[in-house]
Design an enzyme around this catalytic site. Structure first.
Site, PDB file in Angstrom:
ATOM      1  N   GLY A 374       0.965  -1.183   0.010  1.00  9.91           N
ATOM      2  CA  GLY A 374      -0.102   0.013   0.134  1.00  9.91           C
ATOM      3  C   GLY A 374       0.878   1.166   0.026  1.00  9.91           C
ATOM      4  O   GLY A 374       2.032   1.056   0.177  1.00  9.91           O
ATOM      5  N   PRO A 375       0.243   2.410  -0.152  1.00  5.32           N
ATOM      6  CA  PRO A 375       0.937   3.760  -0.199  1.00  5.32           C
ATOM      7  C   PRO A 375       1.593   3.890   1.140  1.00  5.32           C
ATOM      8  O   PRO A 375       1.369   3.337   2.348  1.00  5.32           O
ATOM      9  CB  PRO A 375      -0.121   4.754  -0.465  1.00  5.32           C
ATOM     10  CG  PRO A 375      -1.500   4.065  -0.704  1.00  5.32           C
ATOM     11  CD  PRO A 375      -1.257   2.318  -0.170  1.00  5.32           C
ATOM     12  N   PRO A 376       2.595   4.829   1.127  1.00  5.80           N
ATOM     13  CA  PRO A 376       3.276   5.257   2.477  1.00  5.80           C
ATOM     14  C   PRO A 376       2.583   5.912   3.280  1.00  5.80           C
ATOM     15  O   PRO A 376       1.603   6.367   2.927  1.00  5.80           O
ATOM     16  CB  PRO A 376       4.388   6.214   1.952  1.00  5.80           C
ATOM     17  CG  PRO A 376       4.589   6.149   0.581  1.00  5.80           C
ATOM     18  CD  PRO A 376       3.121   5.725   0.135  1.00  5.80           C
ATOM     19  N   GLY A 377       2.600   5.538   4.574  1.00 10.37           N
ATOM     20  CA  GLY A 377       2.032   6.107   5.844  1.00 10.37           C
ATOM     21  C   GLY A 377       0.559   5.727   5.875  1.00 10.37           C
ATOM     22  O   GLY A 377      -0.382   6.275   6.668  1.00 10.37           O
ATOM     23  N   VAL A 378       0.177   4.316   5.577  1.00  8.78           N
ATOM     24  CA  VAL A 378      -1.088   3.743   5.804  1.00  8.78           C
ATOM     25  C   VAL A 378      -1.054   2.949   7.315  1.00  8.78           C
ATOM     26  O   VAL A 378      -1.961   2.247   7.341  1.00  8.78           O
ATOM     27  CB  VAL A 378      -1.605   3.042   4.697  1.00  8.78           C
ATOM     28  CG1 VAL A 378      -2.160   4.236   3.468  1.00  8.78           C
ATOM     29  CG2 VAL A 378      -0.810   2.052   4.034  1.00  8.78           C
ATOM     30  N   GLY A 379       0.213   2.873   7.581  1.00  9.19           N
ATOM     31  CA  GLY A 379       0.163   2.046   8.946  1.00  9.19           C
ATOM     32  C   GLY A 379       0.764   0.604   8.792  1.00  9.19           C
ATOM     33  O   GLY A 379       0.565  -0.469   9.435  1.00  9.19           O
ATOM     34  N   THR A 381       3.884  -0.685   8.592  1.00  5.13           N
ATOM     35  CA  THR A 381       4.884  -0.792   9.757  1.00  5.13           C
ATOM     36  C   THR A 381       4.265  -0.993  11.143  1.00  5.13           C
ATOM     37  O   THR A 381       4.512  -1.718  11.861  1.00  5.13           O
ATOM     38  CB  THR A 381       5.955   0.126   9.648  1.00  5.13           C
ATOM     39  OG1 THR A 381       6.315   0.596   8.361  1.00  5.13           O
ATOM     40  CG2 THR A 381       7.106  -0.163  10.488  1.00  5.13           C
ATOM     41  N   SER A 742      -4.676   2.892 -18.376  1.00  4.56           N
ATOM     42  CA  SER A 742      -5.797   3.363 -18.112  1.00  4.56           C
ATOM     43  C   SER A 742      -6.134   4.844 -18.187  1.00  4.56           C
ATOM     44  O   SER A 742      -7.111   5.016 -17.803  1.00  4.56           O
ATOM     45  CB  SER A 742      -5.739   3.154 -16.323  1.00  4.56           C
ATOM     46  OG  SER A 742      -4.989   3.806 -15.782  1.00  4.56           O
ATOM     47  N   LYS A 785      -8.220   4.851  -6.655  1.00  6.43           N
ATOM     48  CA  LYS A 785      -8.469   5.813  -7.447  1.00  6.43           C
ATOM     49  C   LYS A 785      -9.437   6.691  -7.289  1.00  6.43           C
ATOM     50  O   LYS A 785      -9.765   7.614  -7.164  1.00  6.43           O
ATOM     51  CB  LYS A 785      -8.580   5.311  -8.984  1.00  6.43           C
ATOM     52  CG  LYS A 785      -7.340   4.844  -9.579  1.00  6.43           C
ATOM     53  CD  LYS A 785      -7.409   4.114 -10.855  1.00  6.43           C
ATOM     54  CE  LYS A 785      -6.124   3.827 -11.750  1.00  6.43           C
ATOM     55  NZ  LYS A 785      -6.470   2.935 -12.989  1.00  6.43           N
TER      56      LYS A 785
HETATM   57  P1  ADP Z   1       3.838   2.802   6.451  1.00  5.66           P
HETATM   58  O1  ADP Z   1       4.536   1.537   7.122  1.00  5.66           O
HETATM   59  O2  ADP Z   1       2.599   2.191   5.876  1.00  5.66           O
HETATM   60  O3  ADP Z   1       4.754   3.737   5.658  1.00  5.66           O
HETATM   61  P2  ADP Z   1       3.588   3.509   8.893  1.00  5.66           P
HETATM   62  O4  ADP Z   1       3.214   2.121   9.547  1.00  5.66           O
HETATM   63  O5  ADP Z   1       4.974   3.955   9.465  1.00  5.66           O
HETATM   64  O6  ADP Z   1       3.390   3.612   7.598  1.00  5.66           O
HETATM   65  O7  ADP Z   1       2.654   4.506   9.556  1.00  5.66           O
HETATM   66  C1  ADP Z   1       2.883   5.946   9.692  1.00  5.66           C
HETATM   67  C2  ADP Z   1       2.063   6.613  10.921  1.00  5.66           C
HETATM   68  O8  ADP Z   1       0.652   6.624  10.853  1.00  5.66           O
HETATM   69  C3  ADP Z   1       2.490   5.884  12.172  1.00  5.66           C
HETATM   70  O9  ADP Z   1       2.595   6.590  13.224  1.00  5.66           O
HETATM   71  C4  ADP Z   1       1.025   5.072  12.377  1.00  5.66           C
HETATM   72  O10 ADP Z   1       1.205   4.955  13.968  1.00  5.66           O
HETATM   73  C5  ADP Z   1      -0.002   6.046  11.836  1.00  5.66           C
HETATM   74  N1  ADP Z   1      -1.233   5.068  11.490  1.00  5.66           N
HETATM   75  C6  ADP Z   1      -1.233   4.795   9.992  1.00  5.66           C
HETATM   76  N2  ADP Z   1      -2.536   4.107   9.882  1.00  5.66           N
HETATM   77  C7  ADP Z   1      -3.102   4.197  11.051  1.00  5.66           C
HETATM   78  C8  ADP Z   1      -4.393   3.882  11.563  1.00  5.66           C
HETATM   79  N3  ADP Z   1      -5.151   3.138  10.932  1.00  5.66           N
HETATM   80  N4  ADP Z   1      -4.851   4.041  12.877  1.00  5.66           N
HETATM   81  C9  ADP Z   1      -3.585   4.690  13.613  1.00  5.66           C
HETATM   82  N5  ADP Z   1      -2.498   5.097  13.378  1.00  5.66           N
HETATM   83  C10 ADP Z   1      -2.211   4.936  11.909  1.00  5.66           C
END
Ligand code: ADP
Length: 851
Positions: A374-379, A381, A742, A785
Site C-alpha cells: 500500500g501507499p506510504p503512511g497507511v500503517g 509498519t 488506464s 483511484k
Molecule cells: P507505512 O509503513 O505504511 O509507511 P507507518 O506504519 O509508518 O506507515 O505509519 C505512519 C504513521 O501513521 C504511524 O505513526 C502510524 O501509527 C500512523 N497510522 C497509520 N495508519 C493508522 C491507523 N489506521 N490507525 C492509527 N494510526 C495509524
C-alpha cells in the site's frame, strides 16, 4: 621458609622522585619520567652506566619532581624503595619522556641528601632484607601466628579466583614458595589498594606491623570478592576474573617474568572459550568455534586476523541460538490490541487475525509470508509492530530500500576486509532472541547490481523449507530461522521479483478516506503528538474542522504521514506559546471558532473547510486551551498548499480528469490537449511510458475513425482530424513517470472536447483502457483511484463496467458521496463526461451507408 634472598644495596643511591604510584619491594611498576631531574638521572645513570650496580636507584614515593631543575627539591618522603631498573624506553611524543620498568628490592631510609643537581643523590640506610633478618634474627615464633593467619587469608583469597587462569595458578604456587615476610608487600601490590595504603605499608618497616596492616586489606578484598561472586551467581555468570584482584604487576622473586598483557589477553581467550562451551550453539557451530579458538590461542595478537577471529567468536557467543521469548497468543487480546492501535483497516486486521488464529491452533506454521502492499503512511509498519506486541515477541525492522548487494542479506565472507554478517544475523544479534518478528520493509525497492541479487538471498531466508539452515557467509554455519516471523511491506507489487512475490501473500492496504483520516488523527496522531511535545488537551485543542482543513489543504496523500508531520508542526508552535506562558492574542479582524462541536457540524454538513468562516463573531476563545483554527493554521503552516483547482482548470475545451494509480496511492491527473497547424504529428509530454503512448495513438485513431459520427472537425472544418493539424497531449503533475493503459478513456475524452469545442464536466473523473474498436476494458487500482477522486472533491466517476465488483471494497460513505458510471464502450464514456451527453449526430448517416 626460603632463606638466602638477602640483598645489599649501595650506600649512595640516586633518587627517582615519583608521586603517581608506590613501588613495594618484590613488585614491579612501570613509571613515566619527564621531569628534568628524573630525566637526567635516567640519561646519566641508567643509559650510560655499565654495571649492575649502576642500575640500582632509589625510588622515593609521594614526592613529585619540580618541573624546572632550578626549583628546590620538595621534602622527600622518608622511606623509599631501592629498585632495579629493568627496562628503559624513550619516546619523543607527545613530549620527550622515558618509561621505566623498575622492580622493588628493599626499603631504605635517607640519611643525608648529598646533592640535588643534576639529580638528587643520598646516603641511605637499607632497612629490610638484610642478612640478619633473613637469617632468622627475628624469631619465627614471634611472628608465627601472625604470618600463619596472613598466609591463610592469602590462600583463601587466591583460591576464590579462577584457578584455570594460569596467572592465578602461578600466584597460588608463589604463596608456598616465597618467604613469608615477602608476602605482605607482594599481596598489597596486587590487591586493590590505594596509594595511601601502599604508602603506609611501605612505611611499616617492622615486619609485625606490616603483617598487621595488610591483614585487614586482605579481608576487605575477600569480602568484596564474595559479594561480587554472589551477584554474579544470580546472573548465572561466573566470571570471577574481573573481581579486581589479579596479578596486575609482574612479581619478581625469580619466578614470574611473563608479560602481563599477554596473560591478560590469555585470560580473555579462556573466558571466551568458556562462554563458547557453555553457550547453546548448534553442534556444527560449536565445532567451528572450538577450532577457531584453538587457532586464536596460537595467534600473536598483533596479527590482523586475531581481531577478526575474536570478533567472529564473540558474535557466535552472542547469537541467540536457543534463546526465545514465549508466545502469548490470545486471539481476543490480539483483536483488542489491533483495534486499539489502528483505526479502520478492517480487511487487513481480519486477515492478520486469521493468520494469528491459525498460528495459535497449529504451532510452528509454515505458512505464507504476509506482505502488506500500500501507499506510504497507511500503517503497514505499525501493524507489523502491533503483531509483535500481540505475540509478545521482539520486533525488528530491516529496511531493504536500495539494498543492491546480496551480502547485505547474507553477509560477507570472513576473508574479506571489513567483513560483517548480513542484516538478518545482525538483527538477531540485536534482538537477542531467535523468534522475533522481522519486518522486511520496502521489498519492492530491492535493486540488482553486479554484487548479486539480494532478492535471491531473501528467497532463501523466506522459504520455510530452507530457512531452518540459513547460512550467513560471515558465520559460515547454519542458523535456524524457522522461528522468525517475517512480514514484508511494499508500495507496489509490480517491482517485487516474481519468485519473491510467489512466497508471499499480498494484502492490499489502501489509502484512507478523509473521514478515516480525521478519526485516525483524533484517536491516534494528535494524542501521540501531544505526548511527544509534552502538551495536554487542556493546553491545545484541534477541532475536527481544522483537521479536515489540514487534510484537504495542506496534504495530498493516501496515508497519514504528512498529516502527522503537520500536526507535529502545530504542536511545536503551540509548545513555544505555552512555554512562553502566553498565546497569540486574537486578531481583531479574524473570525474565531467557538466550540469543537460547532465545527464538527459544519464539516458534516458542508464537507468543506471554508464553511468555518460563517462562524465569525463567536466569543473569543479562553486563554487555554489554545484553539487551532484556520488563522492559527495559516500562521503555523503557511498558506494552503493545495487549493480546489479542479473547476478552474476545466474552464476550456481540451482538458479532462483521469485517475492514475501510483505506488504512493491514487491520484487525479489532468490531461491537456491542444492543436495547432502542422503536418499531423502527435506530441506527447509529461514523462510517459510506452503503454501510455500507445493509448494516445489508439485514442486518436478511434477519434479519427469516428470523427464524422460525432461531427468532430479540425480547425479547417475537415473530418480528417490530423489534416494540417498537429496535436499536443500533456500529462502534468510532477516528474513521476506515468504508464499503464488506464488513461485511454481520459485521452479520448480530452481530445473529443478539443475537437468538439465543448467543456468536459468539471466534477467527472475517469479511468479505463480502450481498444481500437471503442470498447472500455477493466483496469486495476480502482479503490485507490476512487479515494483520490473523493479526496479531490469530484462527484462522478466513470469506470469500466467490468470493474463494478471492485466498488464493493469501497467504504459505504464514500460510495454514497459519489456517482459511478459504468461504461462498456467509449460512447457511454463520452455521454457521461459531457453535460447533456455527447450526441451521435450522424447516426442516420452511418445507417444510411449500410443500406
Ligand atoms: P507505512 O509503513 O505504511 O509507511 P507507518 O506504519 O509508518 O506507515 O505509519 C505512519 C504513521 O501513521 C504511524 O505513526 C502510524 O501509527 C500512523 N497510522 C497509520 N495508519 C493508522 C491507523 N489506521 N490507525 C492509527 N494510526 C495509524
Amino acid at each position: 621458609m626460603a632463606a638466602g634472598s638477602a640483598i645489599q644495596i649501595p650506600s649512595r643511591l640516586p633518587l627517582l622522585l615519583t608521586h603517581e604510584s608506590v613501588l613495594l619491594p618484590g613488585s614491579t611498576m612501570r613509571t613515566s619520567v619527564d621531569s628534568p631531574r628524573n630525566m637526567q638521572l635516567v640519561r646519566s645513570r641508567l643509559l650510560k652506566g655499565t654495571s649492575l650496580r649502576s642500575t640500582i636507584i632509589g625510588v622515593i614515593p609521594n614526592t613529585s619532581d619540580p618541573t624546572s631543575d632550578c626549583d628546590d627539591l620538595p621534602n622527600l618522603h622518608r622511606i623509599g624503595t631501592a629498585a632495579l631498573a629493568v627496562q628503559v624506553v624513550g619516546s619523543n611524543w607527545p613530549k620527550p619522556h622515558y618509561t621505566l620498568l623498575v622492580t622493588g628490592l628493599c626499603r631504605f631510609q635517607i640519611l643525608q641528601l648529598l646533592k640535588e643537581k643534576p639529580y638528587p643523590v643520598a646516603e641511605v640506610q637499607q632497612l629490610d632484607r638484610l642478612e640478619q633478618f633473613t637469617n632468622g634474627h627475628k624469631s619465627e615464633e614471634e611472628l608465627g601466628e601472625l604470618s600463619e593467619q596472613f598466609y591463610k587469608y592469602a590462600v583463601q583469597l587466591v583460591e576464590m579466583l579462577d584457578m584455570s587462569v594460569p596467572a592465578v595458578a602461578k600466584l597460588r604456587r608463589l604463596l608456598d614458595n616465597l618467604p613469608r615476610e615477602a608476602l605482605p608487600d607482594i599481596l598489597t601490590s596486587i590487591i586493590r589498594t590505594t596509594n595511601q595504603e601502599k604508602l603506609q605499608i611501605l612505611d611499616a618497616v617492622r615486619l609485625e606491623e606490616r603483617f598487621k596492616m595488610t591483614i585487614p586489606l586482605l579481608v576487605r578484598q575477600i569480602e568484596g570478592l564474595k559479594l561480587l561472586q554472589k551477584t554474579r551467581k544470580s546472573k548465572q555468570d561466573d566470571d570471577k576474573r574481573a573481581a579486581g584482584i589479579r596479578p596486575s604487576r609482574r612479581i619478581t622473586h625469580g619466578s614470574i617474568t611473563e608479560d602481563e598483557e599477554e596473560e591478560e589477553d590469555h585470560d580473555d581467550v579462556v573466558m571466551l572459550e568458556k562462554k563458547i562451551r557453555t553457550s547453546s550453539m548448534s553442534e556444527q557451530a560449536l565445532k567451528v568455534c572450538l577450532k577457531e579458538i584453538k587457532r586464536l590461542k596460537k595467534m600473536p595478537q598483533s596479527m590482523p586476523e586475531y581481531a577478526l577471529t575474536r570478533n567472529y567468536l564473540e558474535l557466535m557467543v552472542e547469537l541467540p541460538w536457543n534463546k526465545s521469548t514465549k508466545d502469548r497468543l490470545e486471539i481476543r487480546a490480539a483483536r483488542i490490541v489491533l483495534d486499539n492501535d489502528h483505526y479502520a483497516m478492517e480487511k487487513l486486521k481480519k486477515r492478520v487475525l486469521e493468520y494469528l488464529a491459525v498460528r495459535q491452533l497449529k504451532n510452528n506454521l509454515k505458512g505464507p509470508i504476509l506482505c502488506f502492499v500500500g501507499p506510504p503512511g497507511v500503517g503497514k509498519t505499525s501493524v507489523g509492530r502491533s503483531i509483535a506486541k500481540t505475540l509478545g515477541r521482539e520486533f525488528h525492522r530491516i529496511a531493504l530500500g536500495g539494498v543492491c548487494d546480496q551480502s547485505d542479506i547474507r553477509g560477507h565472507r570472513r576473508t574479506y576486509v571489513g567483513s560483517m554478517p548480513g542484516r538478518i544475523i545482525n538483527g538477531l544479534k540485536t534482538v537477542g532472541v531467535n523468534n522475533p518478528v522481522f519486518l522486511l520493509d520496502e521489498v519492492d525497492k530491492l535493486a540488482k547490481s553486479l554484487q548479486g541479487d539480494p532478492a535471491a538471498a531473501l528467497l532463501e531466508v523466506l522459504d520455510p523449507e530452507q530457512n531452518h539452515s540459513f547460512t550467513d557467509h560471515y558465520l559460515n554455519v547454519a542458523f535456524d530461522l524457522s522461528q522468525v516471523l517475517f512480514i514484508a511491506t511494499a508500495n507496489t507489487t509490480a517491482t517485487i521479483p516474481p519468485a519473491l512475490l510467489d512466497r508471499m501473500e499480498v494484502i492490499q492496504v489502501p489509502g484512507y478516506t478523509q473521514e478515516e483520516k480525521i478519526e485516525i488523527a483524533h484517536r491516534h496522531l494528535i494524542p501521540k503528538q501531544l505526548e511527544q511535545h509534552g502538551l495536554t488537551p487542556q493546553q491545545i485543542q484541534i477541532p475536527q474542522v481544522t483537521t479536515l482543513g489540514i487534510i484537504t489543504r495542506y496534504t495530498r496523500e493516501a496515508g497519514v504521514r504528512a498529516l502527522d508531520r503537520k500536526l507535529g508542526a502545530i504542536c511545536r508552535a503551540v509548545a513555544v506559546k505555552v512555554a512562553e506562558g502566553q498565546h497569540k492574542e486574537a486578531k481583531p479582524d479574524r473570525a474565531e471558532v467557538g466550540e469543537g462541536e460547532d465545527c464538527k457540524e459544519h464539516v458534516t454538513e458542508d464537507g468543506k473547510a471554508e464553511s468555518i468562516n460563517d462562524t465569525a463573531d463567536l466569543a473569543l476563545p479562553p486563554e487555554m486551551p489554545i484553539l487551532i483554527d484556520f488563522h492559527a493554521l495559516k500562521d503555523i503552516l503557511g498558506p494552503p498548499m493545495y487549493d480546489m483547482e479542479v473547476s478552474e482548470r476545466l474552464s476550456q475545451p481540451g482538458v479532462a480528469i483521469g485517475l492514475a494509480w501510483t505506488p504512493l496511492g491514487g491520484e487525479i491527473m489532468f490531461v491537456e490537449a491542444s492543436r495547432m497547424d502542422g503536418e499531423g504529428q502527435l506530441t506527447l509530454t509529461g514523462q510517459l511510458g510506452d503503454v501510455m503512448k500507445e493509448s494516445a495513438h489508439l485514442a486518436i485513431s478511434w477519434l479519427r475513425s469516428n470523427a464524422k459520427r460525432y461531427q468532430l472537425t479540425n480547425a479547417s472544418g475537415s473530418f480528417d482530424l490530423l489534416d494540417n493539424t498537429d496535436i499536443h497531449l500533456h500529462f502534468p503533475a510532477g516528474a513521476v513517470t506515468k504508464d499503464g493503459p488506464s488513461a485511454g478513456v481520459t485521452i479520448v475524452t480530452c481530445l473529443a472536447s478539443l475537437f468538439s469545442g465543448r467543456l468536459v464536466c468539471s466534477d467527472v473523473a475517469m479511468t479505463g483502457e480502450i481498444t481500437l474498436r471503442g470498447l472500455v476494458l477493466p483496469v486495476g487500482g480502482i479503490k485507490d483511484k476512487v479515494l483520490a477522486a473523493h479526496r479531490a472533491g469530484l462527484k462522478r466517476i466513470i469506470i469500466p463496467q467490468r470493474n463494478e465488483k471492485d466498488l464493493e471494497e469501497i467504504a459505504v460513505h464514500v460510495r454514497q458521496d459519489l456517482t459511478f458510471v459504468l461504461a462498456g464502450c467509449l460512447e457511454e464514456v463520452l455521454n457521461a463526461a459531457f453535460d447533456g451527453g455527447f450526441a451521435v449526430k450522424a447516426r442516420h448517416e452511418h445507417l444510411n451507408s449500410k443500406l
